[in-house]
Design an enzyme around this catalytic site. Structure first.
Site, PDB file in Angstrom:
ATOM      1  CB  ALA A  65      -0.868  -0.007   1.247  1.00 36.52           C
ATOM      2  N   GLY A 110       0.587  -4.946   0.837  1.00 39.04           N
ATOM      3  CA  GLY A 110      -0.586  -5.037  -0.042  1.00 39.04           C
ATOM      4  C   GLY A 110      -0.291  -5.751  -1.361  1.00 39.04           C
ATOM      5  CD  GLU A 113      -2.510  -7.376   2.870  1.00 43.47           C
ATOM      6  OE1 GLU A 113      -2.100  -6.239   2.524  1.00 43.47           O
ATOM      7  OE2 GLU A 113      -3.218  -7.556   3.866  1.00 43.47           O
ATOM      8  CD  GLU A 133       1.629  -5.395   5.797  1.00 43.46           C
ATOM      9  OE1 GLU A 133       2.393  -6.332   6.108  1.00 43.46           O
ATOM     10  OE2 GLU A 133       0.909  -5.416   4.785  1.00 43.46           O
TER      11      GLU A 133
END
Ligand code: COA
Length: 258
Positions: A65, A110, A113, A133
């Site tokens: 992200a 992300g 993911e 993270e």
């Protein structure tokens, strides 16, 4: 300004390339919005039979992200961001059309993911997977804690999630996170070869495989019952008649997705 996604449709295979190479294809809000629009297209456009998601450049699939958006967010906004991301990744996972991740480099946060929400993954040797993270004082919010456990098992997932350590492509292969590791220049061709085979199969049967396999991980559903329903639904299709008839007539079936 360059488009954040590049798309190409060739022989039913729709390739989506996340296109922010100078930011290692980090998922900012523009990319997420554009991906959501592409999901509408994938679900509704009959010319799209199967999908590849990859990253632009030779270095990254998606490095996570977009961290530069984090410090402007409060807790409620971060919850909404996680929920929106999860909903988008559910749409990928639940797509009735196969979606493959071609992981051409970093797949972190992300990015890991996103790759995990695809139906399966192929990687190049320089691919790096991880959920870093915890290094930022947060944890995965786009389904990473769930899908990593599903794909590589709880012990390995717990270690990666809590340590923030990355793994290389061969370890990902050994863990079952990716199906193949192939040279970077062969990555798309490998996916195309597999998807070309899948496209010769009955689309509704393929969609039934996706729904049924996904049901294994959905506590609100009994996967065996989902399978029975999907199996029964296929029996009502023209393609089932065509498939069985073609076998009996010793010819190749011509499926229509009906
Ligand atoms: N969000 C926003 N920008 C990112 C990013 C992310 N997740 N990952 C990389 N970038 C940007 C960098 O800020 C840099 O931009 P700049 O050139 O404007 O400074 C550019 O992409 C190149 O990255 P850089 O860090 O210089 O490359 P590197 O080869 O030295 O390191 C990584 C590569 C992947 C190890 C490193 O970029 C990294 O750790 N990224 C963050 C990974 C992460 O924590 N993801 C989870 C987020 S929740």
């Amino acid at each position: 300004m360059n488009p954040v996604l590049l798309t190409q449709l060739t022989d039913g295979i729709y390739t989506i390339t996340i296109n922010r190479p100078d930011k290692l294809n980090a998922l900012n809000q523009d990319v997420l919005k554009a991906l959501d629009t592409e999901l509408d297209n994938i679900y509704s456009n009959p010319d799209i039979r199967t999908v590849i998601i990859t990253g632009s450049g030779a270095k990254a699939f998606v490095a996570g992200a977009d961290i530069s958006e984090f410090n402007q967010m409060n807790a409620e906004q971060s919850r909404q961001m996680a929920k929106r991301g999860q909903d988008l990744f559910f749409r990928i996972e639940r797509s009735p059309k196969p979606i493959v991740a071609c992981v051409n480099g970093f797949a972190l946060g992300g990015g890991c993911e996103l790759a995990m929400s695809c139906h399966f993954r192929i990687a190049s040797p320089n691919a790096i997977f991880g959920q870093p993270e915890v290094n930022l004082g947060i944890l995965p919010g786009y389904g990473g804690t769930q899908r990593l456990v599903q794909l590589i098992g709880k012990g390995r997932a717990m270690e990666l999630l809590m340590s923030g350590q990355n793994i290389d492509a061969n370890t990902a292969l050994q863990y079952g996170l990716v199906n193949y590791v192939v040279p970077q220049e062969e990555l798309l061709n490998k996916a195309i070869a597999i998807l070309t085979v899948i496209q010769t199969k009955a689309p509704l049967a393929v969609a039934g495989c996706i729904t049924s396999a996904n049901a294994v991980f959905d506590e609100s559903k009994n996967g065996y019952e989902v399978e029975v329903d999907a199996f029964g639904n296929c029996f009502n299709t023209e393609d089932r008649f065509e498939g069985v008839t073609a076998f009996l007539e010793k010819r190749k079936p011509a499926f229509k997705g009906k």
